[in-house]
Write an enzyme that holds these catalytic residues in place. Sequence first.
Site, PDB file in Angstrom:
ATOM      1  N   TYR A  59       0.885  -1.315  -0.033  1.00 15.97           N
ATOM      2  CA  TYR A  59      -0.012   0.044  -0.053  1.00 15.97           C
ATOM      3  C   TYR A  59       0.987   1.273   0.094  1.00 15.97           C
ATOM      4  O   TYR A  59       1.528   1.573   1.024  1.00 15.97           O
ATOM      5  CB  TYR A  59      -1.031  -0.194   1.173  1.00 15.97           C
ATOM      6  CG  TYR A  59      -1.923  -1.060   1.255  1.00 15.97           C
ATOM      7  CD1 TYR A  59      -2.139  -2.020  -0.081  1.00 15.97           C
ATOM      8  CD2 TYR A  59      -2.759  -1.478   2.387  1.00 15.97           C
ATOM      9  CE1 TYR A  59      -3.052  -2.991   0.171  1.00 15.97           C
ATOM     10  CE2 TYR A  59      -3.588  -2.552   2.220  1.00 15.97           C
ATOM     11  CZ  TYR A  59      -3.750  -3.490   1.238  1.00 15.97           C
ATOM     12  OH  TYR A  59      -4.581  -4.410   1.168  1.00 15.97           O
ATOM     13  N   LEU A 201     -17.263  -2.837   1.722  1.00 11.45           N
ATOM     14  CA  LEU A 201     -18.130  -1.868   1.086  1.00 11.45           C
ATOM     15  C   LEU A 201     -18.024  -1.859  -0.305  1.00 11.45           C
ATOM     16  O   LEU A 201     -18.609  -0.736  -0.823  1.00 11.45           O
ATOM     17  CB  LEU A 201     -17.787  -0.522   1.866  1.00 11.45           C
ATOM     18  CG  LEU A 201     -18.011  -0.384   3.199  1.00 11.45           C
ATOM     19  CD1 LEU A 201     -17.422   0.934   3.977  1.00 11.45           C
ATOM     20  CD2 LEU A 201     -19.478  -0.512   3.796  1.00 11.45           C
ATOM     21  N   ILE A 245     -12.998  -5.656   7.129  1.00 18.08           N
ATOM     22  CA  ILE A 245     -12.011  -4.590   7.453  1.00 18.08           C
ATOM     23  C   ILE A 245     -12.174  -3.291   6.616  1.00 18.08           C
ATOM     24  O   ILE A 245     -11.511  -3.027   5.622  1.00 18.08           O
ATOM     25  CB  ILE A 245     -10.568  -4.986   7.286  1.00 18.08           C
ATOM     26  CG1 ILE A 245     -10.516  -5.828   5.883  1.00 18.08           C
ATOM     27  CG2 ILE A 245      -9.984  -5.684   8.318  1.00 18.08           C
ATOM     28  CD1 ILE A 245      -9.105  -6.135   5.515  1.00 18.08           C
ATOM     29  N   LYS A 247     -12.410   0.387   4.982  1.00 18.58           N
ATOM     30  CA  LYS A 247     -11.653   1.437   5.224  1.00 18.58           C
ATOM     31  C   LYS A 247     -12.228   2.695   5.232  1.00 18.58           C
ATOM     32  O   LYS A 247     -13.271   3.013   4.388  1.00 18.58           O
ATOM     33  CB  LYS A 247     -10.603   1.518   3.957  1.00 18.58           C
ATOM     34  CG  LYS A 247      -9.846   2.656   3.567  1.00 18.58           C
ATOM     35  CD  LYS A 247     -10.119   3.509   2.582  1.00 18.58           C
ATOM     36  CE  LYS A 247      -9.271   4.801   2.117  1.00 18.58           C
ATOM     37  NZ  LYS A 247      -9.861   5.470   1.265  1.00 18.58           N
ATOM     38  N   ASN A 257     -19.113   2.977  10.644  1.00 19.59           N
ATOM     39  CA  ASN A 257     -18.800   1.763  10.432  1.00 19.59           C
ATOM     40  C   ASN A 257     -18.916   0.939  11.660  1.00 19.59           C
ATOM     41  O   ASN A 257     -19.405  -0.226  12.009  1.00 19.59           O
ATOM     42  CB  ASN A 257     -17.450   1.499   9.672  1.00 19.59           C
ATOM     43  CG  ASN A 257     -17.575   2.101   8.393  1.00 19.59           C
ATOM     44  OD1 ASN A 257     -18.838   2.461   7.747  1.00 19.59           O
ATOM     45  ND2 ASN A 257     -16.424   2.448   7.711  1.00 19.59           N
TER      46      ASN A 257
HETATM   47  P1  NDP Z   1     -13.884  -0.913   1.113  1.00 18.11           P
HETATM   48  O1  NDP Z   1     -15.022  -1.636   0.859  1.00 18.11           O
HETATM   49  O2  NDP Z   1     -13.596  -0.743   2.362  1.00 18.11           O
HETATM   50  O3  NDP Z   1     -14.335   0.656   0.798  1.00 18.11           O
HETATM   51  C1  NDP Z   1     -13.520   1.709   1.090  1.00 18.11           C
HETATM   52  C2  NDP Z   1     -14.510   3.164   0.656  1.00 18.11           C
HETATM   53  O4  NDP Z   1     -15.690   3.032   1.214  1.00 18.11           O
HETATM   54  C3  NDP Z   1     -13.641   4.339   0.638  1.00 18.11           C
HETATM   55  O5  NDP Z   1     -13.911   5.084  -0.460  1.00 18.11           O
HETATM   56  C4  NDP Z   1     -14.393   4.884   1.741  1.00 18.11           C
HETATM   57  O6  NDP Z   1     -14.252   6.443   1.839  1.00 18.11           O
HETATM   58  C5  NDP Z   1     -15.904   4.421   1.508  1.00 18.11           C
HETATM   59  N1  NDP Z   1     -16.537   4.235   2.830  1.00 18.11           N
HETATM   60  C6  NDP Z   1     -16.117   4.075   4.180  1.00 18.11           C
HETATM   61  N2  NDP Z   1     -16.955   4.041   5.160  1.00 18.11           N
HETATM   62  C7  NDP Z   1     -18.151   4.455   4.433  1.00 18.11           C
HETATM   63  C8  NDP Z   1     -19.577   4.560   4.998  1.00 18.11           C
HETATM   64  N3  NDP Z   1     -19.839   4.383   6.186  1.00 18.11           N
HETATM   65  N4  NDP Z   1     -20.495   5.078   4.094  1.00 18.11           N
HETATM   66  C9  NDP Z   1     -20.221   5.036   2.891  1.00 18.11           C
HETATM   67  N5  NDP Z   1     -18.985   4.751   2.154  1.00 18.11           N
HETATM   68  C10 NDP Z   1     -17.800   4.560   2.963  1.00 18.11           C
HETATM   69  O7  NDP Z   1     -12.659  -0.970   0.141  1.00 18.11           O
HETATM   70  P2  NDP Z   1     -11.204  -1.229   0.540  1.00 18.11           P
HETATM   71  O8  NDP Z   1     -10.768  -1.564  -1.022  1.00 18.11           O
HETATM   72  O9  NDP Z   1     -10.402  -0.131   1.046  1.00 18.11           O
HETATM   73  O10 NDP Z   1     -11.157  -2.615   1.267  1.00 18.11           O
HETATM   74  C11 NDP Z   1     -10.973  -2.564   2.776  1.00 18.11           C
HETATM   75  C12 NDP Z   1      -9.487  -2.683   3.114  1.00 18.11           C
HETATM   76  O11 NDP Z   1      -9.162  -4.433   2.714  1.00 18.11           O
HETATM   77  C13 NDP Z   1      -8.518  -2.249   2.615  1.00 18.11           C
HETATM   78  O12 NDP Z   1      -8.295  -0.888   2.845  1.00 18.11           O
HETATM   79  C14 NDP Z   1      -7.384  -2.974   2.835  1.00 18.11           C
HETATM   80  O13 NDP Z   1      -6.957  -2.708   3.890  1.00 18.11           O
HETATM   81  C15 NDP Z   1      -7.803  -4.363   2.306  1.00 18.11           C
HETATM   82  N6  NDP Z   1      -7.824  -5.176   1.097  1.00 18.11           N
HETATM   83  C16 NDP Z   1      -7.174  -5.944   0.984  1.00 18.11           C
HETATM   84  C17 NDP Z   1      -6.843  -6.705  -0.444  1.00 18.11           C
HETATM   85  C18 NDP Z   1      -6.070  -7.923  -0.628  1.00 18.11           C
HETATM   86  O14 NDP Z   1      -5.726  -8.373  -1.671  1.00 18.11           O
HETATM   87  N7  NDP Z   1      -5.973  -8.645   0.497  1.00 18.11           N
HETATM   88  C19 NDP Z   1      -7.331  -6.139  -1.500  1.00 18.11           C
HETATM   89  C20 NDP Z   1      -8.167  -5.051  -1.272  1.00 18.11           C
HETATM   90  C21 NDP Z   1      -8.364  -4.580   0.139  1.00 18.11           C
HETATM   91  P3  NDP Z   1     -13.458   7.581   2.469  1.00 18.11           P
HETATM   92  O15 NDP Z   1     -12.053   6.910   2.395  1.00 18.11           O
HETATM   93  O16 NDP Z   1     -13.722   8.771   2.005  1.00 18.11           O
HETATM   94  O17 NDP Z   1     -14.039   7.178   3.961  1.00 18.11           O
END
Ligand code: NDP
Length: 289
Positions: A59, A201, A245, A247, A257
Site C-alpha cells: 500500500y 463496502l 476491514i 477502510k 462503520n
Molecule cells: P472498502 O470496501 O472498505 O471501501 C472503502 C471506501 O468506502 C472508501 O472510499 C471509503 O470512503 C468508503 N466508505 C467507508 N465508510 C463508508 C461509509 N460508512 N459510507 C459510505 N462510504 C464509506 O474498500 P477497500 O478496498 O479499502 O477494502 C478494505 C480494506 O481491505 C483495504 O483498505 C485493505 O486494507 C484491504 N484490502 C485487501 C486486499 C487484499 O488483496 N488482501 C485487496 C483490497 C483491500 P472514505 O475513504 O472517503 O471514508
Amino acid sequence: MEEKKLAPTLRLLDGTEVPRLGQGTWYLGEGLSPRAQERDTLRRGVELGMTLIDTAEMYGDGQSEELVGEAIRGLDREQLFLVSKVYPFHAGRGQLERSLEASLRRLGTDYLDLYLLHWRGSVPLRETAEEMERQVQRGKIRRWGVSNLDWSDMEELMETGLGDHCVADQVLYHLGSRGVEYDLQGWLAQRGIALMAYCPLAQGGSLRRGLLSHPAVWETARNHGVTPAQVLLNFVLQRENVVAIPKASTAAHVEENAGALDFCLTEADLQRLDGAFPPPSRPVPLDIV
Ligand code: NDP
C-alpha cells in the site's frame, strides 16, 4: 423491543479474541486526504473498538504502514491487532524476513499480530509457510495467514503439514460479490480459520454499481434505523467466522462503520437481499481487486 446485536469478537484458532470489525488502510498515507485527518480517523476507530488494523507493504509502497505507525504512536501496543502482508515475490527464504523487518520499522513496532501472504505467486506455499513459522519463532509475528487463496489453494497449503497454523484467509467479500459463500466460507469455518472480508463496502459501492443505493439495501436500512453501509457490513458479519476491514478516511465514516454490529438482519431482510443479490448456485472463481 431492544435490537439483538452481532458478537463483537471472534476467536482465532490459537484462542486469541480479535474484533470482528477492523480498519482497512489501502490508499491511506498517500496524500489523497489530509494526513492528520487520516491519522485521527484511524485513532478514532481504535477508540471505538476497531483495534484490528490491516495494512500491507504494497500500500503506497509502505506509506500506509508509515501512517498506521504514526496513528498508533503512544497507544497501548498490546491493545492493538496489527496485520500486514508480504508481496508474493518477497515470500521466499531470506526475502520474507527482509520485508517483515521493513514493515516493522515503518509501523514502529517490534512485532505483528498477523502476517499474511498477500496473494499466491511462484514461491512454493511450503517455503512461505516455513518462513512464516521462523518469524513466529523469532517473536517477530504472533501468527500468520494468507490472502486471496481459494479453497483448492488452501487444500494445498494443508498438504504442506504447516497449514493448520494458518489462522486467516483474507478475501474479497461483499453483498454484491458472494462467490465465497458457495464453498470457501464453509471450508474455512469448518477448520476454524477466519475469513477476513476485504472491500466489504465494495469500495464505497464502486465495485458494484447501484449496490449502496439499491432499494433492497435501503429498505433493510430503514427497517433497522441504520445506513446502507451498515447493512453491507452487517451482512458479511452475520457469518460467525468473518472479520470485516472497511477502510474510512473520515471520522463520520469510521463512526458509522463502528455501529455496524449493533443489529441483526432478520430472515425477511436476508430474503430481500438474496432476491436483489442472489447467493451463488455454482462454484465461482475467487473475486479479486
Ligand atoms: P472498502 O470496501 O472498505 O471501501 C472503502 C471506501 O468506502 C472508501 O472510499 C471509503 O470512503 C468508503 N466508505 C467507508 N465508510 C463508508 C461509509 N460508512 N459510507 C459510505 N462510504 C464509506 O474498500 P477497500 O478496498 O479499502 O477494502 C478494505 C480494506 O481491505 C483495504 O483498505 C485493505 O486494507 C484491504 N484490502 C485487501 C486486499 C487484499 O488483496 N488482501 C485487496 C483490497 C483491500 P472514505 O475513504 O472517503 O471514508
